[in-house]
Scaffold this motif. Structure first.
Motif, short mmCIF file in Angstrom:
data_model
loop_
_atom_site.label_atom_id
_atom_site.label_comp_id
_atom_site.label_asym_id
_atom_site.label_seq_id
_atom_site.Cartn_x
_atom_site.Cartn_y
_atom_site.Cartn_z
N SER A 1 52.20 25.42 24.50
CA SER A 1 53.15 25.80 25.54
C SER A 1 52.52 26.78 26.51
N GLU A 2 52.82 26.60 27.78
CA GLU A 2 52.35 27.51 28.81
C GLU A 2 53.42 28.58 29.06
N LYS A 3 52.98 29.81 29.24
CA LYS A 3 53.93 30.90 29.46
C LYS A 3 53.32 31.92 30.40
N ILE A 4 54.19 32.71 31.02
CA ILE A 4 53.74 33.75 31.93
C ILE A 4 53.18 34.92 31.13
N LYS A 5 51.95 35.28 31.42
CA LYS A 5 51.32 36.39 30.72
C LYS A 5 51.52 37.71 31.46
N GLY A 6 51.58 37.64 32.80
CA GLY A 6 51.74 38.85 33.59
C GLY A 6 51.61 38.54 35.07
N PHE A 7 51.23 39.55 35.84
CA PHE A 7 51.11 39.41 37.29
C PHE A 7 49.82 40.07 37.74
N GLU A 8 49.23 39.47 38.78
CA GLU A 8 48.00 40.02 39.34
C GLU A 8 48.24 40.41 40.80
N GLN B 1 50.30 38.61 45.48
CA GLN B 1 50.88 38.85 44.15
C GLN B 1 51.06 37.49 43.50
N THR B 2 50.39 37.25 42.38
CA THR B 2 50.44 35.94 41.74
C THR B 2 50.76 36.08 40.26
N LYS B 3 51.38 35.04 39.72
CA LYS B 3 51.66 35.00 38.29
C LYS B 3 50.40 34.61 37.53
N VAL B 4 50.24 35.16 36.35
CA VAL B 4 49.12 34.84 35.47
C VAL B 4 49.68 34.12 34.24
N TYR B 5 49.16 32.94 33.95
CA TYR B 5 49.67 32.12 32.85
C TYR B 5 48.69 32.09 31.69
N PHE C 1 30.07 50.06 61.75
CA PHE C 1 30.11 49.08 60.66
C PHE C 1 31.49 49.10 60.01
N LYS C 2 31.90 47.93 59.53
CA LYS C 2 33.18 47.81 58.85
C LYS C 2 32.96 47.05 57.55
N ILE C 3 33.21 47.71 56.43
CA ILE C 3 33.00 47.10 55.12
C ILE C 3 34.34 46.82 54.47
N THR C 4 34.49 45.62 53.94
CA THR C 4 35.72 45.21 53.28
C THR C 4 35.47 45.06 51.79
N LEU C 5 36.19 45.85 50.99
CA LEU C 5 36.08 45.81 49.54
C LEU C 5 37.35 45.20 48.95
N GLY C 6 37.20 44.38 47.93
CA GLY C 6 38.35 43.75 47.28
C GLY C 6 38.54 44.27 45.87
N LEU C 7 39.80 44.47 45.49
CA LEU C 7 40.09 44.88 44.11
C LEU C 7 41.37 44.22 43.64
N ASN C 8 41.52 44.09 42.34
CA ASN C 8 42.70 43.46 41.76
C ASN C 8 43.10 44.21 40.50
N ASP C 9 44.37 44.04 40.10
CA ASP C 9 44.86 44.65 38.88
C ASP C 9 45.89 43.72 38.26
N ALA D 1 48.89 43.22 35.14
CA ALA D 1 49.78 43.90 34.20
C ALA D 1 50.95 42.98 33.88
N GLU D 2 51.80 43.44 32.95
CA GLU D 2 52.92 42.60 32.52
C GLU D 2 54.00 42.48 33.59
N SER D 3 54.00 43.38 34.57
CA SER D 3 54.98 43.32 35.67
C SER D 3 54.29 43.68 36.98
N PRO D 4 54.81 43.20 38.12
CA PRO D 4 54.21 43.57 39.41
C PRO D 4 54.23 45.08 39.64
N LYS D 5 55.31 45.72 39.24
CA LYS D 5 55.43 47.16 39.43
C LYS D 5 54.30 47.91 38.74
N LYS D 6 54.03 47.54 37.49
CA LYS D 6 52.99 48.22 36.72
C LYS D 6 51.61 47.95 37.32
N ALA D 7 51.38 46.72 37.77
CA ALA D 7 50.09 46.37 38.37
C ALA D 7 49.85 47.16 39.66
N ILE D 8 50.90 47.30 40.48
CA ILE D 8 50.78 48.07 41.73
C ILE D 8 50.53 49.54 41.42
#
Length: 309
Positions: free
Chosen positions: A140-147, A124-128, A76-84, A86-93
């Motif tokens: 106004s729309e602005k960048i909140k962080g990265f996912e 890696q996507t921007k969060v607005y 069996f092969k199970i695929t799990l997804g997760l996300n994080d 943060a204000e920067s890609p580095k911190k999210a990773i």
């Protein structure tokens, strides 16, 4: 006369209750799957080709054999997804990797080593977000962080470990169970076993024909065969069992007052139903309740006859 009336009335209601009871028993035997959407259900079902199992003329004979095998998966092969986020890609990773490393340590307790899993970087996507100006006239729309999104792919040959993996993953905010793949490692042997079974049936059909008709075969017979498999993921059906009211009132007096209709949640039920057995000469392991992979072989053998003069 009056007694006769009550007697007939009692007899009528007794008969009516009996008919209702019989109907109820028959309805219960069908199960709640009767609520399924029949159109979508039928369109998604694997359908066996409508071929004749036996066809002959004065010069040829074609024997068709269809065999289905239900086989338990051995891997069996199970695929799990997760996300994080943060204000920067580095911190999210960094945050995500901490969760993954701790989860991997827990997998080791379950006997899953480093060769049994793989971490796949997905995106890696921007969060607005939006902000309102002081005078409340400009949004106004602005960048909140990265996912960051990653998948963890885990293999195991023990079906009982799947639920344990999901149970442990929840401690690390891993809730997305993307899919579970069923596999067999001995695919070549399964193919050979099905060929053997199909050949036995083809031989029986050939012998049965020659018992009834005296024919002389010329040349060498030709054969075609096809080997297919159906995974459980495509075999699940769904239904929602409920009865709605006969009418709904959505507006108030004089049709002016808008009313909001709050609906109760209707739970959907999913159940496994494999390829229908009709059209097959033989079904192997049809009594086993464990869900697995369905393997199908189609064999066609053509014989040429010497024409009678």
């Amino acid at each position: 006369m009056k007694n006769n009336f009550y007697y007939n009335k009692t007899k009528f209601f007794t008969l009516l209750l009996l008919l209702i009871s019989i109907y109820s028993i028959q309805a219960q035997m069908s199960g709640n799957q009767a609520y399924r959407n029949r159109n979508s259900y039928e369109n998604n079902r694997p359908v066996l080709s409508d071929v004749k199992h036996f066809y002959a003329t004065d010069s040829t004979m074609v024997i068709n054999v269809n065999v289905l095998m239900n086989k338990k998966a051995d891997q069996f092969k199970i695929t799990l997804g997760l996300n994080d986020e943060a204000e920067s890609p580095k911190k999210a990773i960094e945050n995500m990797n901490i969760r993954i490393q701790n989860f991997i340590k827990r997998l080791g307790v379950l006997g899953i080593n480093k060769d049994d899993f793989y971490v796949d970087f997905i995106s890696q996507t921007k969060v607005y977000d939006v902000s309102l100006s002081d005078d409340k006239k400009l949004i106004s729309e602005k960048i909140k962080g990265f996912e960051i999104k990653k998948n963890i792919i885990i293999k195991t040959n023990d079906h009982s470990k799947i639920e344990k993996i999901i149970y442990e993953a929840s401690d690390y905010q891993i809730y997305d169970i993307i899919k579970i793949d069923y596999m067999n490692t001995n695919l070549e042997k399964i193919h050979q076993d099905l060929m053997t079974e199909a050949s036995k049936i083809a031989k029986w059909k050939k012998e049965d024909y020659f018992k009834r008709f005296k024919k002389e075969i010329i040349g060498t017979p030709t054969m075609n065969s096809g080997f297919n498999y159906v995974f459980p993921s495509s075999q699940y059906q769904q239904y929602t069992a409920y009865e709605s009211s006969d009418f709904d009132l959505l507006r108030g007096y004089n049709n002016n007052d808008l009313m909001i209709k709050k609906m109760e949640k209707k739970g959907k039920t999913f159940y496994y139903e494999g390829t229908p057995y009709n059209g097959f000469d033989k079904v192997i392991n049809n009594e086993d309740p464990e869900i697995g992979i369905q393997y199908i072989i189609n064999m066609s053998i053509k014989y040429d006859f010497k024409k009678n003069r």
